[in-house]
Design an enzyme around this catalytic site. Structure first.
Site, PDB file in Angstrom:
ATOM      1  N   SER A 176      56.261  40.385  29.125  1.00 23.21           N
ATOM      2  CA  SER A 176      54.927  39.653  30.142  1.00 23.21           C
ATOM      3  C   SER A 176      53.817  41.164  30.356  1.00 23.21           C
ATOM      4  O   SER A 176      53.451  41.222  29.477  1.00 23.21           O
ATOM      5  CB  SER A 176      55.630  39.062  31.323  1.00 23.21           C
ATOM      6  OG  SER A 176      54.010  38.460  31.886  1.00 23.21           O
ATOM      7  N   ASP A 186      52.571  28.110  27.546  1.00 24.33           N
ATOM      8  CA  ASP A 186      52.258  29.247  28.138  1.00 24.33           C
ATOM      9  C   ASP A 186      50.779  29.731  27.765  1.00 24.33           C
ATOM     10  O   ASP A 186      50.424  29.304  26.372  1.00 24.33           O
ATOM     11  CB  ASP A 186      52.921  30.461  27.155  1.00 24.33           C
ATOM     12  CG  ASP A 186      52.530  31.537  27.972  1.00 24.33           C
ATOM     13  OD1 ASP A 186      51.672  31.630  29.023  1.00 24.33           O
ATOM     14  OD2 ASP A 186      53.522  32.654  28.371  1.00 24.33           O
ATOM     15  N   HIS A 198      56.972  30.286  30.081  1.00 30.69           N
ATOM     16  CA  HIS A 198      56.110  31.252  30.012  1.00 30.69           C
ATOM     17  C   HIS A 198      57.847  32.070  30.896  1.00 30.69           C
ATOM     18  O   HIS A 198      58.102  31.011  32.005  1.00 30.69           O
ATOM     19  CB  HIS A 198      55.515  32.071  31.094  1.00 30.69           C
ATOM     20  CG  HIS A 198      55.400  32.910  30.782  1.00 30.69           C
ATOM     21  ND1 HIS A 198      54.508  34.430  30.168  1.00 30.69           N
ATOM     22  CD2 HIS A 198      55.538  33.954  32.370  1.00 30.69           C
ATOM     23  CE1 HIS A 198      54.314  35.160  30.297  1.00 30.69           C
ATOM     24  NE2 HIS A 198      54.562  35.157  31.864  1.00 30.69           N
TER      25      HIS A 198
END
Length: 311
Positions: free
Chosen positions: A152, A248, A278
């Site tokens: 991320s 996502d 995610h």
């Protein structure tokens, strides 16, 4: 236009994971104060944390003035530098401790997790500066090859370091593995539109994190330290494995980044794991699909560490 049918895309095991996560870290967490978000996130991480594998030893020590945690399971001369996720706002050495320990155990490589400063106390470019300072110090203090890895926000930092290292610290980075990274892609198309309201991460969440990370300031659009996809030169980047989650809004960044690296003559592969959301690394012990997702990550790190390209 109706959105995707997540009841069909996401399987029962992953929904069970989502329910367990939401019970501690709710979908509207960005509406909490920063302190409340961090407390809830830390609580959530403890819910999912599993013991480190036997044989992995850990020591906390700084690199470049940045707190880090060094994992080893032997005497590997390959170092994986790991940047944790959390939107540049939450997370730290504890939040991703078991993930880093398992990565160390399964690959046999040393892993160094970087506890870069968080926003809003440290707005851009401070997060990047910490990521770079730690990388430079690790490169100076440890011999052998270096792999960059992150999930991320940490995937953003890993890629930003790879871009910045060209012409500064050449020859040391032999690969990068980016896990559902946010790289600054075009928000008017692709997954940013299709999965704008996906479970676990929405466009509204992304806007919140961007505002906090930048302090609300207008920043240059061509700064790869902020958004690696905004670079104008993708030559000379290390072999790259990107593992995204289908459900996502950031998924398309993986495809776009792969194409940019390939277009510049580099090596890159993109996996967009079906039915995944995610931050699904935490689901690896609850969901068979998430276990496969983590396998992709481990296999990517292991292959690049061997200087192999099986893709």
């Amino acid at each position: 236009m109706s959105g995707p049918d997540y009841t069909a895309l996401i399987d029962a095991e992953t929904w069970a994971y989502i329910a367990r996560l939401d019970a501690t870290y709710p979908p509207d967490a960005v509406q909490m104060s920063i302190a409340e978000q961090r407390a809830a996130y830390d609580d959530m991480c403890r819910v999912f944390r599993v013991p480190r594998p036997v044989g992995v030893t850990v020591v906390d020590l700084p690199f470049g003035g940045v707190p880090c945690r060094h994992y080893t399971s032997g005497s590997s001369d390959i170092t994986v530098i790991y940047y944790h996720g959390g939107g540049f706002v939450v997370g730290g050495l504890e939040s991703h401790d078991d993930i880093c320990a398992e990565l160390c155990d399964r690959t046999g490589f040393d892993v160094i997790s970087v506890d870069y400063a968080l926003a809003p106390e440290a707005v851009f470019p401070r997060c990047f500066n910490d990521a770079w300072a730690a990388f430079e110090a690790i490169a100076q203090e440890r011999s052998g090859d270096i792999l960059l890895c992150g999930d991320s926000a940490g995937g953003n930092l890993a890629a930003a370091v790879a871009h910045h290292a060209r012409g500064r610290v050449d020859g040391r980075i032999i690969g990068q593995v980016l896990i559902y990274p946010g790289l600054g892609g075009d928000q008017s198309k692709g997954s940013y539109v299709t999965h704008a309201n996906a479970p676990q991460l929405t466009m509204a969440d992304l806007e919140f994190y961007k505002t906090v990370r930048t302090g609300g300031a207008d920043l240059p659009e061509n700064d790869p330290r902020l958004a690696p996809l905004h670079d104008n030169d993708f030559r000379g980047l290390p072999p790259t494995v990107v593992v995204s989650a289908e459900c996502d809004p950031l998924a398309s960044d993986g495809e776009t980044y792969r194409d940019a690296v390939l277009g510049a003559g580099g090596k890159a592969v993109w996996f967009n794991e079906p039915g995944m959301v995610h931050a699904c690394l935490r689901a690896r012990n609850m969901s068979a699909r998430a276990a496969v997702f983590f396998d992709r990550v481990v296999e990517g790190v292991a292959a690049l560490g061997r200087r192999d390209w099986p893709y």
